[in-house]
Write a protein that holds these residues in place. Structure first.
Motif, short mmCIF file in Angstrom:
data_model
loop_
_atom_site.label_atom_id
_atom_site.label_comp_id
_atom_site.label_asym_id
_atom_site.label_seq_id
_atom_site.Cartn_x
_atom_site.Cartn_y
_atom_site.Cartn_z
N LEU A 108 0.85 -1.18 0.00
CA LEU A 108 0.00 0.00 0.00
C LEU A 108 0.89 1.23 0.00
O LEU A 108 1.64 1.47 0.96
CB LEU A 108 -0.91 0.01 1.24
N LEU A 110 0.89 4.68 0.73
CA LEU A 110 0.02 5.62 1.41
C LEU A 110 0.08 7.02 0.81
O LEU A 110 -0.91 7.76 0.85
CB LEU A 110 0.36 5.67 2.90
N LEU A 113 -2.37 7.03 -1.85
CA LEU A 113 -3.72 6.68 -1.41
C LEU A 113 -4.31 7.72 -0.46
O LEU A 113 -5.29 7.43 0.24
CB LEU A 113 -3.70 5.31 -0.72
N SER A 116 -3.81 7.39 4.13
CA SER A 116 -4.34 6.43 5.10
C SER A 116 -5.16 5.36 4.40
O SER A 116 -5.73 5.58 3.31
CB SER A 116 -5.19 7.13 6.17
N MET A 117 -5.23 4.18 5.05
CA MET A 117 -6.08 3.07 4.61
C MET A 117 -6.64 2.40 5.86
O MET A 117 -5.95 2.28 6.88
CB MET A 117 -5.29 2.05 3.80
N CYS A 119 -7.91 -1.05 7.42
CA CYS A 119 -7.64 -2.46 7.13
C CYS A 119 -8.33 -3.35 8.16
O CYS A 119 -8.75 -2.89 9.22
CB CYS A 119 -6.14 -2.74 7.14
N LYS A 155 -6.34 1.28 11.22
CA LYS A 155 -6.09 2.39 10.32
C LYS A 155 -4.59 2.62 10.21
O LYS A 155 -3.90 2.88 11.20
CB LYS A 155 -6.78 3.66 10.82
N GLN A 172 -8.92 -5.89 -6.41
CA GLN A 172 -8.98 -4.45 -6.15
C GLN A 172 -10.13 -3.84 -6.95
O GLN A 172 -10.25 -4.07 -8.15
CB GLN A 172 -7.66 -3.77 -6.53
N ALA A 190 -8.91 -4.11 2.97
CA ALA A 190 -8.65 -2.69 3.23
C ALA A 190 -9.52 -1.84 2.33
O ALA A 190 -9.97 -2.28 1.27
CB ALA A 190 -7.18 -2.37 3.00
N GLN A 192 -10.23 2.71 1.44
CA GLN A 192 -9.91 4.09 1.75
C GLN A 192 -10.98 4.69 2.67
O GLN A 192 -12.15 4.29 2.62
CB GLN A 192 -9.80 4.91 0.46
#
Length: 275
Positions: A108, A110, A113, A116-117, A119, A155, A172, A190, A192
């Motif tokens: 990932l 970040l 993205l 943050s993600m 999960c 997170k 995905q 995970a 967003q």
């Protein structure tokens, strides 16, 4: 001899940050190989290291103090984290990480993205030292009970790369604004923070009780990225446990098909012969 030659693992994904270069290798059970640059480091969950070169130094600490460690604990991680560093001015230090059970490793980025993600619990394997683990809470009671992920999610936020593990094939989905997908509970890896996570009851009595998909499905509404796994660890454990003998005595665990009746009958016939 040909039998002594071990073919190299397939490199499926690779990349580079300011701290290290990384490669995800393998097929069904993947590993992550990281080459740490001079005076740089990577942080990992305890128990994740498989192999490291002689120049790498390891430092285990409760990063961030008591409160930060407690937050990590409620997300399924341990209180401690391990930092692997390469303290020299030239060359690189190698560390190989493996997952706690047969699974894929999902990188990932970040920075790409949005920082943050969110999960599933205990998803974090390792990542840049600038990545922090925080708890994220489901928005209502129903989602926490029936969403398959529990009330507290994990997170990952900060800058750089984070690596999480997931079971089976990885899917995905890049959802558009207002686009909704429904997912079997427990299959989320995970998503967003911009994605709305909720649960929805399966419609129809026959679907609810005889479809084998459970009473509820997780619903995710865009915009944002959603990552799904085809074989969550809990489902794998459940499938194995249903094929184990119900009593002790070293009974033979039968065929790999859906029905285990053949092995059970064989065991009963053996008992009759012993008598």
């Amino acid at each position: 001899e040909a039998g002594d030659v071990v073919p190299p693992l397939d490199v499926t994904l690779s990349g580079k940050t300011q701290e290290y270069r990384w490669m995800v290798m393998g097929q069904e059970n993947q590993i992550l190989e990281v080459d740490i640059f001079p005076q740089k480091a990577i942080t990992a969950e305890t128990g994740g290291m498989l192999e490291m070169s002689a120049g790498v130094e390891m430092n285990t600490e409760a990063r961030g103090g008591f409160m930060q460690s407690f937050k990590r604990m409620v997300t399924g991680q341990g209180i401690f984290l391990v930092q692997f560093s390469y303290p020299y001015d030239s060359g690189m230090g190698r560390v190989v990480f493996s997952t706690p059970y047969p699974s894929k490793i999902v990188p990932l980025d970040l920075d790409a993205l949005g920082g943050s993600m969110i999960c599933q619990k205990n998803a974090f394997l390792c990542g840049s030292s600038t990545v922090h683990i925080e708890p994220a809470y489901t928005k209502n009671f129903v989602s926490g009970i029936f969403g398959g992920e529990g009330f507290i999610l994990q997170k990952l936020e900060g800058q750089g790369m984070a690596f999480v593990h997931a079971g089976g094939a990885i899917i995905q989905r890049h959802l558009q604004e207002g686009e909704t997908i429904r997912v079997v509970t427990g299959s989320l890896v995970a998503f967003q923070p911009s994605v709305d996570f909720d649960v929805q009851r399966v419609q129809g009595l026959k679907n609810m009780f005889f479809s084998g998909e459970g009473l509820f499905l997780a619903t995710l509404t865009g915009p944002g990225l959603v990552i799904i796994q085809s074989l969550p660890f809990d489902r794998l454990v459940s499938a194995i446990s249903h094929r184990l003998p119900s009593s002790g005595g070293g009974a033979y665990v039968g065929g790999l098909g859906r029905s285990g009746s053949g092995s059970e009958e064989g065991g009963e016939e053996g008992e009759e012969e012993d008598r």
